[in-house]
Enzyme design. Structure first.
Site, PDB file in Angstrom:
ATOM      1  N   PRO A   1     -10.975 -15.095  21.769  1.00  0.00           N
ATOM      2  CA  PRO A   1     -12.155 -14.774  22.879  1.00  0.00           C
ATOM      3  C   PRO A   1     -13.180 -15.289  23.638  1.00  0.00           C
ATOM      4  O   PRO A   1     -12.809 -16.060  23.521  1.00  0.00           O
ATOM      5  CB  PRO A   1     -13.724 -14.000  21.497  1.00  0.00           C
ATOM      6  CG  PRO A   1     -13.383 -14.702  20.354  1.00  0.00           C
ATOM      7  CD  PRO A   1     -11.506 -15.430  20.058  1.00  0.00           C
TER       8      PRO A   1
ATOM      9  N   GLY B   1     -15.032 -18.158  25.724  1.00  0.00           N
ATOM     10  CA  GLY B   1     -16.270 -18.846  25.458  1.00  0.00           C
ATOM     11  C   GLY B   1     -16.058 -19.065  24.429  1.00  0.00           C
ATOM     12  O   GLY B   1     -16.467 -20.638  23.867  1.00  0.00           O
ATOM     13  N   VAL B   2     -14.638 -19.675  24.009  1.00  0.00           N
ATOM     14  CA  VAL B   2     -14.683 -19.823  22.364  1.00  0.00           C
ATOM     15  C   VAL B   2     -14.819 -21.355  22.670  1.00  0.00           C
ATOM     16  O   VAL B   2     -14.435 -22.431  21.487  1.00  0.00           O
ATOM     17  CB  VAL B   2     -14.183 -19.779  20.728  1.00  0.00           C
ATOM     18  CG1 VAL B   2     -14.753 -18.185  21.245  1.00  0.00           C
ATOM     19  CG2 VAL B   2     -12.516 -19.328  21.803  1.00  0.00           C
ATOM     20  N   GLY B   3     -14.357 -21.943  23.330  1.00  0.00           N
ATOM     21  CA  GLY B   3     -13.525 -23.321  24.343  1.00  0.00           C
ATOM     22  C   GLY B   3     -12.505 -23.804  24.802  1.00  0.00           C
ATOM     23  O   GLY B   3     -11.703 -24.950  24.472  1.00  0.00           O
TER      24      GLY B   3
ATOM     25  N   THR C   1     -10.318 -23.810  27.580  1.00  0.00           N
ATOM     26  CA  THR C   1     -10.166 -24.022  28.549  1.00  0.00           C
ATOM     27  C   THR C   1     -10.578 -25.464  27.824  1.00  0.00           C
ATOM     28  O   THR C   1     -10.291 -26.510  27.900  1.00  0.00           O
ATOM     29  CB  THR C   1     -10.644 -23.694  29.713  1.00  0.00           C
ATOM     30  OG1 THR C   1     -10.095 -22.451  30.153  1.00  0.00           O
ATOM     31  CG2 THR C   1     -10.093 -24.488  30.565  1.00  0.00           C
TER      32      THR C   1
ATOM     33  N   SER D   1      -6.887  -0.517   9.382  1.00  0.00           N
ATOM     34  CA  SER D   1      -7.859  -1.459   8.324  1.00  0.00           C
ATOM     35  C   SER D   1      -9.119  -0.697   7.908  1.00  0.00           C
ATOM     36  O   SER D   1      -9.248  -0.531   7.373  1.00  0.00           O
ATOM     37  CB  SER D   1      -8.115  -2.587   9.428  1.00  0.00           C
ATOM     38  OG  SER D   1      -8.855  -2.789  10.469  1.00  0.00           O
TER      39      SER D   1
ATOM     40  N   LYS E   1     -14.589 -10.294  11.053  1.00  0.00           N
ATOM     41  CA  LYS E   1     -14.778  -8.751  10.191  1.00  0.00           C
ATOM     42  C   LYS E   1     -15.825  -9.295   9.957  1.00  0.00           C
ATOM     43  O   LYS E   1     -17.026  -9.345   9.751  1.00  0.00           O
ATOM     44  CB  LYS E   1     -13.529  -8.452   9.977  1.00  0.00           C
ATOM     45  CG  LYS E   1     -12.750  -7.614  10.299  1.00  0.00           C
ATOM     46  CD  LYS E   1     -11.475  -6.858   9.936  1.00  0.00           C
ATOM     47  CE  LYS E   1     -11.114  -6.157  10.788  1.00  0.00           C
ATOM     48  NZ  LYS E   1      -9.251  -5.497   9.956  1.00  0.00           N
TER      49      LYS E   1
END
Length: 778
Positions: free
Chosen positions: A357, A359-361, A363, A679, A722
């Site tokens: 997702p 913004g998780v770093g 780049t 699911s 989840k």
């Protein structure tokens, strides 16, 4: 008493675009039938006289009396030349006449005319106007016809009669018909001279402007010609002195740079051929600059230049740990590659794809990798790219052709083994200009990219040493052949505890530094930081969190700038003043669930969400109603769950015949958000079982898993996201498919410690864990 002038009747020759002045000749081409007949009639008389008068409307082929001016000239025909289509006539004006009326129209116009006396007024004004007109006329003639100016000036000076001077000047100037007619109709010499003075002054201004424009153009042309001849002379002098011309010096410099560039054999042959072409072309030729730019690009490419890099694994591990928290799998993969390079320096670089997702770093992790292995880093965004030529370059036949962005990035890096990040690979587009994803198939294939051919360069360039890293938020839009060429590394979202650690270690110090504050000026308490995470952010990554921390830091900086120097401790109670009211209210676990409601979990690009499956009975309805923007797969899960429950009605102590008398409505809240996937099968089955049996599902338990008609629970994906979403909502128990037991290792240790995980293989096991008292009822 004035003498009365006689009245004569003359044939009429109308003119379309000019007027005839007395005392002056005029050649005419006569073609209209009426005009030819008038000339023939005049030639049949002894005097050969005709009335020449201008017509007001040049488009009237057969003019009437109203179409003719009231003043014309009585003229004598001096010469006639007959041609196939017209008469060429030379007429000389004799005097001005007033047209009294038309007496005949067929076969030609015939009019009654009366002579008009010539103006004879004299005086200082007339003499002054005459001199001024002479001066302006000399000026105009000098500008327009400098070769004949003296002769014409003498002719003008010899004209004693002012009115004859006016008529002569009117024949020389390019005046329109209205101006010529006004001079012909002038009643006095002063009036005629005033009009001529006005016309001459305007004509002189126009001629001066034309002369200036022509002079500027001639000067520019003369300057260019002068520079050309000087260059030719300079080239000849340099040849005599044994010196090189600037063009030859440039070619020699290019040749020297190409020798040092370490080109492969194919590139050397092409460079020599283009250099020979460049030597034969003049510097002004269009192809000269195209070839020079191409050769300069060839020189700048790092054909043989590599960065040795650091192969110290301990140092690389330290850099990766300093720059990023957690991400153990990714770090281990990078260290594995370093270990391989240490044992086998010729090993091919991996092609990694970071999926996660926003913004998780992803780049920033690429930059850390480049720093850890000691290589240059180049980033290239692919988001929104539609043109394949952006990657492969344009052919040199096109004006403004450029190399592709891949080779441009390698040129900027100065080495043939940089870390090249292709950002947002899942957001590539395609249209009539091509498909960039198809071009990436070659670029990201280690077996093909060692002979990559850019359309602009048109030579094989080795990309196999480049460390390619791609990033994506989702894999759904990436073509399967392209996915096959990349090694997927998933970066899941962060838990609240992980976000707090990252904020303390990275985000808060960075924002305090950017706002000019110190640790003593602004301190975040654990409660305050947790309040920011839960009430002002809703994301798997960290961008919103960093923006919120930056907003708090700016508020504190504003206070200090206005004189409030006391340190600020950010507590949960202060957040409303610093950041405004809470923006998000996370989905909290419902304290009590009524029968027919179950807690499910969903994976999203922003991490994970908790969602509730709600169902009610419809006494007067039939069948199954589904709402909440459910996709096809999710609808099938609901139908499978209903079929399972009805097939096992006896196991739950239910009357199977009752199902035919009532309908069921299943709804999943947040109806504006599309939902799909298999699911939710377990949650659907739990909600329906709870509804039919009247027993509520445990409110502290969330569930996920795909189901089959035979009662099996199949594994699903996105377990970490989840579970973290359930933890944020306050859920303490999780029901998972047994094959997903292996995914627990990706979940942070503190989360695993605080939550209870129940693994099931069949639906009845899940229902026993979810609905208290159901096993006893069975």
């Amino acid at each position: 008493m004035a003498e009365k002038k006689p009245v004569n009747t003359l044939p009429v020759l109308p003119l379309k675009n000019s007027a005839l002045f007395p005392f002056l000749p005029m050649p005419l081409a006569v073609g209209r039938p009426n005009s030819v007949a008038a000339v023939e009639a005049a030639l049949g008389t002894e005097e050969k006289e005709i009335l020449v008068v201008a017509q007001r409307d040049p488009n009237a082929d057969v003019p009437k009396q109203g179409d003719l001016y009231a003043v014309g000239a009585r003229a004598a025909i001096r010469k006639v030349n007959r041609t196939e289509h017209a008469l060429e006539v030379l007429v000389v004006g004799l005097e001005r006449v007033s047209v009294l009326g038309i007496v005949e129209t067929e076969p030609y116009l015939r009019a009654r005319v009366q002579s008009m006396p010539m103006p004879e007024d004299m005086g200082p004004e007339v003499e002054a106007l005459q001199r001024e007109v002479l001066q302006l006329a000399s000026q105009a003639i000098t500008i327009a016809q400098p070769q004949a100016s003296q002769e014409i000036s003498r002719m003008l000076a010899g004209s004693e009669d002012p009115i004859k001077l006016v008529y002569f000047l009117a024949s020389l100037l390019s005046l329109d018909l209205a101006k010529e007619q006004s001079l012909l109709e002038a009643q006095t010499r002063a009036d005629a001279l005033r009009l001529m003075h006005t016309y001459l002054r305007y004509e002189v201004q126009v001629l001066e402007l034309r002369s200036k424009i022509a002079g500027d153009v001639q000067n520019e042309l003369g300057k260019e010609q002068r520079e050309y001849f000087l260059r030719q002379q300079m080239r000849a002098i340099q040849q005599e002195l044994g010196e090189r011309s600037p063009e030859q010096a440039e070619v020699d410099l290019l040749r020297e740079q190409l020798e040092k560039a370490g080109l492969p054999e194919e590139a050397k042959t092409e460079a020599k051929r283009e250099l020979n072409r460049l030597e034969r072309l003049p510097a002004a030729a269009p192809d000269y600059h195209v070839i020079r730019t191409y050769l300069e690009f060839m020189c700048e490419l790092p054909w043989q230049t590599s960065v040795a890099g650091e192969l110290d694994i301990a140092r690389a591990r330290g850099i990766l740990d300093d720059d990023h928290y957690d991400l153990t799998e990714v770090k281990e993969r990078i260290l594995e590659h370093l270990a391989v390079l240490k044992l086998n320096p010729g090993a091919k670089a991996p092609i990694l794809c970071f999926v996660g997702p926003p913004g998780v770093g992803k780049t920033s992790l690429g930059q850390s990798i480049a720093r850890a292995i000691g290589r240059k880093f180049e980033r290239m965004s692919l988001g929104g790219m539609h043109d394949e030529a952006e990657l492969r370059g344009h052919r040199r036949t096109y004006i403004g052709a450029m190399p592709g962005r891949v080779l441009q990035a390698i040129r900027r890096s100065g080495s043939n083994n940089p870390v090249l990040m292709l950002d947002e690979v899942d957001k590539l587009g395609h249209d009539f200009r091509g498909d960039p994803a198809a071009a990436l198939l070659e670029i990201l294939d280690p077996e093909q990219n060692k002979t990559f051919r850019d359309n602009y360069l048109d030579l094989a360039f080795d990309l196999s040493k480049v460390f390619f890293i791609t990033t994506a938020n989702t894999l759904d839009s990436i073509p399967r052949p392209l996915l096959d060429r990349m090694e997927m590394l998933r970066l899941a979202g962060y838990s609240r505890e992980e976000k707090m650690i990252i904020a303390r270690k990275y985000l808060i110090p960075r924002q305090l530094k950017e706002t000019g504050l110190t640790d003593d000026d602004c301190r975040f308490t654990d409660e305050g930081l947790a309040g920011i995470i839960s009430g002002y952010t809703r994301e798997a990554g960290l961008r919103q969190l960093e923006r919120a921390i930056g907003g708090v830091a700016r508020k504190v900086a504003l206070r200090r700038a206005t004189g409030q120097m006391e340190p600020v401790e950010v507590k949960a109670a202060d957040l409303a003043d610093l950041l405004g009211p809470e923006r998000f209210f996370p989905e909290q676990a419902r304290r009590e669930l009524q029968p027919g409601v179950a807690t499910g979990m969903a994976w999203t690009e922003a991490g994970g969400e908790v969602l509730y499956i709600e169902s009610i009975l419809l006494p007067d309805g039939q069948g199954l109603t589904l709402t909440g923007q459910l996709g096809d797969v999710m609808q099938e899960s609901a139908k499978a769950a209903q079929s399972y429950v009805r097939a096992h009605a006896a196991d739950f102590g239910l009357d199977a015949s009752a199902f035919q008398k009532i309908g069921v409505h299943i709804h999943v809240p947040a109806g504006a958000v599309p939902k799909d996937g298999p699911s939710a099968g377990v949650a659907m089955a739990a909600a329906l079982t709870s509804l039919y049996t009247g027993k509520p599902v445990r409110s502290d338990t969330a569930m996920t898993g795909e189901i089959t008609l035979t009662g099996l629970v199949l594994p699903i994906g996105g377990v970490k996201e989840k579970v973290l979403a359930a933890r944020r909502a306050g859920i303490s128990r999780i029901v998972l498919p047994k094959p997903n037991n292996k995914d627990l290792r990706d979940i942070p240790e503190d989360v695993r410690r605080d939550m209870e995980f129940i693994f099931v293989e069949e639906i009845h096991q899940a229902l026993d864990a979810l609905i208290p008292g159901l096993a006893k009822a069975r």
